[in-house]
Structure formats: C-alpha cells, structure tokens
Motif scaffolding. Sequence first.
Motif, mmCIF file in Angstrom:
data_model
loop_
_atom_site.group_PDB
_atom_site.id
_atom_site.type_symbol
_atom_site.label_atom_id
_atom_site.label_comp_id
_atom_site.label_asym_id
_atom_site.label_seq_id
_atom_site.Cartn_x
_atom_site.Cartn_y
_atom_site.Cartn_z
ATOM 1 N N LEU A 101 56.318 31.230 53.881
ATOM 2 C CA LEU A 101 57.132 32.432 53.985
ATOM 3 C C LEU A 101 56.274 33.698 53.980
ATOM 4 N N ASP A 102 55.192 33.696 53.197
ATOM 5 C CA ASP A 102 54.272 34.845 53.205
ATOM 6 C C ASP A 102 53.750 35.097 54.614
ATOM 7 N N MET A 103 53.325 34.023 55.281
ATOM 8 C CA MET A 103 52.763 34.168 56.621
ATOM 9 C C MET A 103 53.828 34.563 57.641
ATOM 10 N N VAL A 104 55.020 34.005 57.502
ATOM 11 C CA VAL A 104 56.113 34.379 58.404
ATOM 12 C C VAL A 104 56.463 35.848 58.223
ATOM 13 N N ASN A 105 56.515 36.304 56.988
ATOM 14 C CA ASN A 105 56.785 37.724 56.721
ATOM 15 C C ASN A 105 55.730 38.611 57.373
ATOM 16 N N TYR A 106 54.481 38.195 57.276
ATOM 17 C CA TYR A 106 53.378 38.954 57.863
ATOM 18 C C TYR A 106 53.561 39.075 59.375
ATOM 19 N N ILE A 107 53.863 37.966 60.029
ATOM 20 C CA ILE A 107 54.039 37.971 61.483
ATOM 21 C C ILE A 107 55.248 38.817 61.878
ATOM 22 N N VAL A 108 56.358 38.621 61.198
ATOM 23 C CA VAL A 108 57.584 39.353 61.527
ATOM 24 C C VAL A 108 57.385 40.858 61.373
ATOM 25 N N ASN A 109 56.755 41.279 60.300
ATOM 26 C CA ASN A 109 56.530 42.709 60.090
ATOM 27 C C ASN A 109 55.470 43.273 61.028
ATOM 28 N N TYR A 110 54.594 42.409 61.535
ATOM 29 C CA TYR A 110 53.571 42.846 62.486
ATOM 30 C C TYR A 110 54.209 43.309 63.794
ATOM 31 N N LEU A 111 55.427 42.832 64.059
ATOM 32 C CA LEU A 111 56.120 43.210 65.287
ATOM 33 C C LEU A 111 56.244 44.727 65.414
ATOM 34 N N GLU A 112 56.326 45.422 64.298
ATOM 35 C CA GLU A 112 56.456 46.883 64.320
ATOM 36 C C GLU A 112 55.166 47.577 64.772
ATOM 37 N N THR A 113 54.064 46.829 64.820
ATOM 38 C CA THR A 113 52.797 47.401 65.287
ATOM 39 C C THR A 113 52.274 46.628 66.490
ATOM 40 N N ASP A 114 53.143 45.902 67.151
ATOM 41 C CA ASP A 114 52.749 45.068 68.291
ATOM 42 C C ASP A 114 52.128 45.922 69.400
ATOM 43 N N THR A 115 50.954 45.517 69.850
ATOM 44 C CA THR A 115 50.205 46.282 70.856
ATOM 45 C C THR A 115 51.040 46.650 72.066
ATOM 46 N N ILE A 116 51.793 45.699 72.630
ATOM 47 C CA ILE A 116 52.447 45.969 73.905
ATOM 48 C C ILE A 116 53.744 46.759 73.757
ATOM 49 N N LEU A 117 54.148 47.036 72.512
ATOM 50 C CA LEU A 117 55.325 47.880 72.292
ATOM 51 C C LEU A 117 54.946 49.356 72.216
ATOM 52 N N PHE A 118 53.647 49.656 72.164
ATOM 53 C CA PHE A 118 53.171 51.043 72.143
ATOM 54 C C PHE A 118 52.628 51.396 73.527
ATOM 55 N N GLN A 119 53.365 52.221 74.252
ATOM 56 C CA GLN A 119 52.978 52.550 75.614
ATOM 57 C C GLN A 119 52.837 54.058 75.789
ATOM 58 N N THR A 120 52.079 54.433 76.787
ATOM 59 C CA THR A 120 51.797 55.840 77.029
ATOM 60 C C THR A 120 53.036 56.567 77.551
ATOM 61 N N ASN A 121 53.139 57.848 77.229
ATOM 62 C CA ASN A 121 54.255 58.659 77.742
ATOM 63 C C ASN A 121 53.842 59.439 78.993
ATOM 64 N N ASP A 122 52.654 59.153 79.488
ATOM 65 C CA ASP A 122 52.150 59.783 80.701
ATOM 66 C C ASP A 122 52.512 58.902 81.897
ATOM 67 N N SER A 123 53.175 59.455 82.875
ATOM 68 C CA SER A 123 53.639 58.668 84.014
ATOM 69 C C SER A 123 52.547 58.484 85.067
ATOM 70 N N GLY A 124 51.335 58.189 84.597
ATOM 71 C CA GLY A 124 50.216 58.006 85.514
ATOM 72 C C GLY A 124 49.936 56.531 85.760
ATOM 73 N N GLU A 125 48.678 56.220 86.117
ATOM 74 C CA GLU A 125 48.308 54.848 86.475
ATOM 75 C C GLU A 125 48.433 53.894 85.298
ATOM 76 N N LEU A 126 48.038 54.325 84.099
ATOM 77 C CA LEU A 126 48.127 53.451 82.942
ATOM 78 C C LEU A 126 49.580 53.114 82.643
ATOM 79 N N TYR A 127 50.448 54.107 82.720
ATOM 80 C CA TYR A 127 51.877 53.868 82.481
ATOM 81 C C TYR A 127 52.419 52.824 83.462
ATOM 82 N N ASN A 128 52.067 52.971 84.727
ATOM 83 C CA ASN A 128 52.542 52.027 85.738
ATOM 84 C C ASN A 128 51.994 50.625 85.494
#
Length: 268
Positions: A101-128
């Motif tokens: 359960l400790d490890m499951v909690n760690y993974i579940v809470n990590y979702l809030e810092t998931d790399t692919i959920l943080f995206q740029t607000n610039d509508s340039g090449e990186l955004y696309n």
Amino acid sequence: MFHLRASVFKPDSMVVRQMATLKRFYRKTNILSSGDQYEVTLDQRKLKTPRGKVFEVNNKPLALAIATEWDSQVDTIDRSNMHLTALASTTLDNPHNHTKLDMVNYIVNYLETDTILFQTNDSGELYNLQLKEWDPLIQWFCDRFQLDITKTLSIAAPSVSSQTKGILARHLLSYNFNAVQGYTYAVDVLKSVILALATAERVISTEKAVSLARLEEEFQVSFWGNVEWSHELSKQDLQSRLSAAILFVHLNSSWTTSKPKHEELNSV
C-alpha cells in the motif's frame, strides 16, 4: 476509500556502498530449485542480498535472467548495471519496510507530478509536439481506466480527484508486492505514471517510453545540439533500467492474471 499518503523512496545506503565495481571471483552461475523458490549460485556459493539474505525469487525465468546478469560480467562486477539484481535485492531486503500500500500510494500521488501532464502554454513547435506525442497517451490512460484527468498548461499541478486515485489504486493493488516494486521503479525512471503503465501494457515500447519522457530535452537538443556520448549514454541507461522494471513486473505478475481482483484486494 483508500487512505492515500505520499512516500519517498530512497536507495538503501547499504546497497549504495556495494555499488562499486569488484573483480569477478566466480567462474560460472547456476540456479537451484528450492520448493517454489529459485536460488542463484556463483560457482557453489549461494548469492546473497546486501543484507545477507539468501537471494531467491519465485519463478525460474526471473532467476535465469538474474543469473545472466551475473554471467555477463567480464573482469569486474559492475553492480550499477545489474538492474534486475538490484530490484530483487530491494524486494527481498525491503530496507525501508514499505508495504504494498505504501508503494501504491506513492505511485498514485506521483500522478500529480506526471511529466506528460505538464505541457507548455506556448503554441509553438514544442506545444504541437506535446499535443501529437503526449495527448494520445493521456487519452489512452483515461479510456483504459475509465477516469478523467486534465493536463496543466502552467506550473500548477493538474487536478487529480480522489475517485481517479481510488481507481488507479485498485488496479495497482491487484498486483503482488514484487510487481508493484517494479512499477515503482518504472515510474521513477520515467517520471511518469502514465508512461509506465502504457509500457507495462505494451501500448508503447521501452524505447518509445524513454523518448517520450525525454521529449522536451530532445526538442532542445534538436536546436542546440548535444554532447553525443553523454546524451546517448543517458538514454541507453534509462532504457535498460526501464526494461528491467517492466520485465520485473511481467515475471512477477503472470500468476495474477487468473486470480480475481476482489480476492487480492480482500487480502490486503
């Protein structure tokens, strides 16, 4: 309702001290069957964990894979590249006394810092590029687990509901302790829960997962160039770590495929 608490996973200091390279002291490796466990031997000596436990795993393919890691060492033993051995040792020693359960909690809470959920607000090449490469996997994740999650275009963390966390926790709790250890390692390698799950479920390859985890870095490299040897070594190291983590998940969870999820949940 699951009580979800954050957990920090740090390498055991004893393991770190033993990561230095050593001269190879054995001629051949082997595995021995002991009931429903398999031990790895170096010549006639049983392999031990950093804390002195007999090194044993619960299936033959994993034992063979670990024995192969030891057999592939040439003049010196480089423990830093023996990822399956490290995962199995950590699971056996459990230096921080983590529960599943400790490890499951760690993974579940990590979702809030998931790399692919943080995206740029610039509508340039990186955004696309993020839109093209990351968004389909976010959608897969939502469809696969029947939940709703929204990416963020700022430094603020994405909103992850307790319902979403509960759904993901139930899924992860259906695996055994060893497999969850593998998932934890995969998440740490990729800095992404979504990419780790997509890799484990064969939606993407390990090479693709690492490429997606490094998307912003690769984008910057395309403009500014890179130190080739450093860049490639880092990528290959991540790929080997992730491959070991996913193999560890699969080899430790094949038995759960025929076991009802509610039965496993009731045993937690």
